[in-house]
Design a protein around this motif. Sequence first.
Motif, mmCIF file in Angstrom:
data_model
loop_
_atom_site.group_PDB
_atom_site.id
_atom_site.type_symbol
_atom_site.label_atom_id
_atom_site.label_comp_id
_atom_site.label_asym_id
_atom_site.label_seq_id
_atom_site.Cartn_x
_atom_site.Cartn_y
_atom_site.Cartn_z
ATOM 1 N N UNK A 2 0.819 -1.216 0.000
ATOM 2 C CA UNK A 2 0.000 0.000 0.000
ATOM 3 C C UNK A 2 0.852 1.264 0.000
ATOM 4 N N UNK A 58 2.330 2.660 -2.449
ATOM 5 C CA UNK A 58 2.149 3.518 -3.632
ATOM 6 C C UNK A 58 1.083 4.582 -3.415
ATOM 7 N N UNK A 59 0.145 4.358 -2.485
ATOM 8 C CA UNK A 59 -0.871 5.385 -2.246
ATOM 9 C C UNK A 59 -0.211 6.703 -1.850
ATOM 10 N N UNK A 60 0.837 6.607 -1.065
ATOM 11 C CA UNK A 60 1.571 7.822 -0.696
ATOM 12 C C UNK A 60 2.409 8.349 -1.856
ATOM 13 N N UNK A 61 3.077 7.423 -2.540
ATOM 14 C CA UNK A 61 4.022 7.866 -3.564
ATOM 15 C C UNK A 61 3.313 8.488 -4.759
ATOM 16 N N UNK A 62 2.002 8.343 -4.827
ATOM 17 C CA UNK A 62 1.262 8.911 -5.950
ATOM 18 C C UNK A 62 0.569 10.212 -5.573
ATOM 19 N N UNK A 63 0.982 10.810 -4.465
ATOM 20 C CA UNK A 63 0.409 12.097 -4.080
ATOM 21 C C UNK A 63 1.483 13.176 -4.214
ATOM 22 N N UNK A 64 1.066 14.423 -4.333
ATOM 23 C CA UNK A 64 2.058 15.487 -4.549
ATOM 24 C C UNK A 64 2.802 15.844 -3.269
ATOM 25 N N UNK A 65 3.478 14.866 -2.702
ATOM 26 C CA UNK A 65 4.222 15.081 -1.469
ATOM 27 C C UNK A 65 5.668 14.744 -1.763
#
Lengths: 366, 312
Positions: A183, A185-192
């Motif tokens: 899970x 990738x949920x973070x890695x796909x945000x503009x952070x």
Amino acid sequence: MNSLFWTQISAIVRIEMKKTFFAKRGLWIYLLALAPVALFFTHSMVEIHEHGARRQMVQKSARQLTERDLFSIGIGMSREDVIARLGEPPVSRTRNRRMRTGRHSSIIVPTEIMSYSDGNNELVLAVQNGAVTGIQKASGISLGQDSYVFAGVFQFFFLRLAIFFGCLGIFMNLFRGEMLDKSLHFYLLTPVRREILMIGKYLAGLLAATVIFSTSTALQFIALLLQFDAAVIAQYMDQNHGLAQMAAYLGVTVLACIGYGSIFLAAGLLFRNPIVPAAAVLIWEAANPVLPALLKKFSIIYYLKSLCPFEITLDPGMPPLFALLASNPEPISRYIAIFGLLAVSILVLLAASKRVRRLEINYSAD
Amino acid sequence: MSDRIVFDNVSKFYGDVLGVNRVNLSIPPGITSLVGPNGSGKTTLMNLMTGLIRPSRGHVSILGLTPDQPEQLFHLVGYSTQYDSFPKGLTGYQCVSSYLRLYGFDRAQSEQLTWAAIDRVGLRDAAHRKAAGYSKGMRQRIRLAQSLAHNPRVLVLDEPLNGLDPLVRAETIALFRALAKGGCHVILSSHVLHEVDIISDQVILMSAGYVAAEGNIQSVRSEIEDHPMQILIRCDRPGELASRFFAEDHVVEVRLHNDRRGLLVKTKAPDRFYLLMNRIALDGFAVESVAPCDDDVNSVYEYLIGAEEPTR
Ligand SMILES: Nc1ncnc2c1ncn2[C@@H]1O[C@H](COP(=O)(O)OP(=O)(O)OP(=O)(O)O)[C@@H](O)[C@H]1O
Ligand SMILES: [Mg+2]
């Protein structure tokens, strides 16, 4: 821009908190943190119980005794002599003891067990044929001694094992756990920015670790103090800087979480298997006293040791491993220790941030 | 700002394993389909586009941005991955809304965007259930909702039609069309050319890590026109269903499957076939699955790509 970073960090902390505090996988961390609380609590309960028994003895005894009276009894003294000094025993019972007289023969000797107390210490005498043949002294509770025990449990168990493995469990899973759960990738796909993600996760881990372990430290203190009267505690707080000691232990707890947290966060980015880094760091930390001066500084325990309120005095009977762990040949000043520990943590986090920028999703490999 | 997604001589190796090799692409807005059999490199291309993996060689640029600037890229890009997993314990709603806060939206905005996205994929009734407990198609849809909630200009969707029933599939396709009409890039992948050819503005055919063919769908389509496609339908009353298909002129052959719980249909017009399937679903047939037969897919590739079957 800065306010966006804070919004992002606080959003990450909020998402992560559920996982760091309430993960089923993390239940053992709570057990580890609560173990010393249970230990000190049991100790206090036992002491309170014994204390009550001794007080009853004082009420029943013929005369008010002092510690010196108790210590004046020696082996071989006659029963009359004992009675003359201490009065009739408040508790006494008779047992038959089998005594060996030769290879195949034995006789049965009636033995009187007499107990005295001054209210704190307890003296148990075995009297046979009108003379004292055995003496057992149990010294009463003393805060000074117990705080010494506390220091030992804190350094050997709490710092080196509980916080160490607790941080391992919390921080190594920040990235690795999500890689295993597929899970991340949920973070890695945000503009952070990846660095912001890392800081957010680190802070979430730190929040959980400090809350869990500081609570434990405070509870340990309370559990240990339960057995004492308010007056004793007040005196201890007053004369022995009890509050300052407690604050120092809490501070060391927080710093330990900061330090080990940064190391295990980095380890979680580098290793899939937690055993390898756990063993490596454990050995590195244990070997700290024998490392060359420069390498010593790249450790967490080096700084924590100097910050603990009690130095563990080396006692010749100590097992050599403990002696090695406890030895602190060159204590450093408090400010240098705090600064040094923070510097090491920041260095580790900087290295981790290099790594997190290059992090790739790779769910398939084992 | 460029309006292209550009792959400039991109290669990706996983250790010794080839992911994709020497890919050069320039993708304009509209619906673009990546088509290729399992292991041909579709997911690898999509992961490269979104920075989940880094190219071993070459450069990727998305509307002028590079994938290692997530703080800018993901305001423009949404990606629905093929990974069928969700953060533990989150409901469908939370899966979308909690990550929206990372875009800088406040609570009210993310609430509004979340509901808008959930409505677009028709999951409102199930929004407050745990995502991990969703059916396959619902999980597919909540991932789609998540990728489009922040209204990105580039949507990257890995096998987005996989697991959808015919009705939802039609709705989803309509959604893609609407997005593309609005000027978005919609990049989707499939291992079935027929599934996507009617909706695609262009197709990229992948084979064993290489781009085998790329271009306007019209030209590719006419090539396949008279190459019938074989489809396996699993349903409760295959016999009855077979007679429905016999009546259609584009159906060349209908056979009961050996296990008698399915039907093999050969059709010359897959788009009409899929339309028919939508109607059949409405007529009360319990259709369990509709899938092109694998060997047939490979034969289409063979035909299209003119190479031997991908050996993977
Ligand atoms: N993490 C990885 N480690 C090693 N090899 C990988 C990894 N991911 C992909 N590969 C390999 O790269 C090649 C391309 O895989 P990719 O997942 O891109 O294919 P795909 O077209 O998406 O396939 P599918 O239709 O099955 O999803 C395959 O040979 C695969 O084995
Ligand atoms: Mg794939």
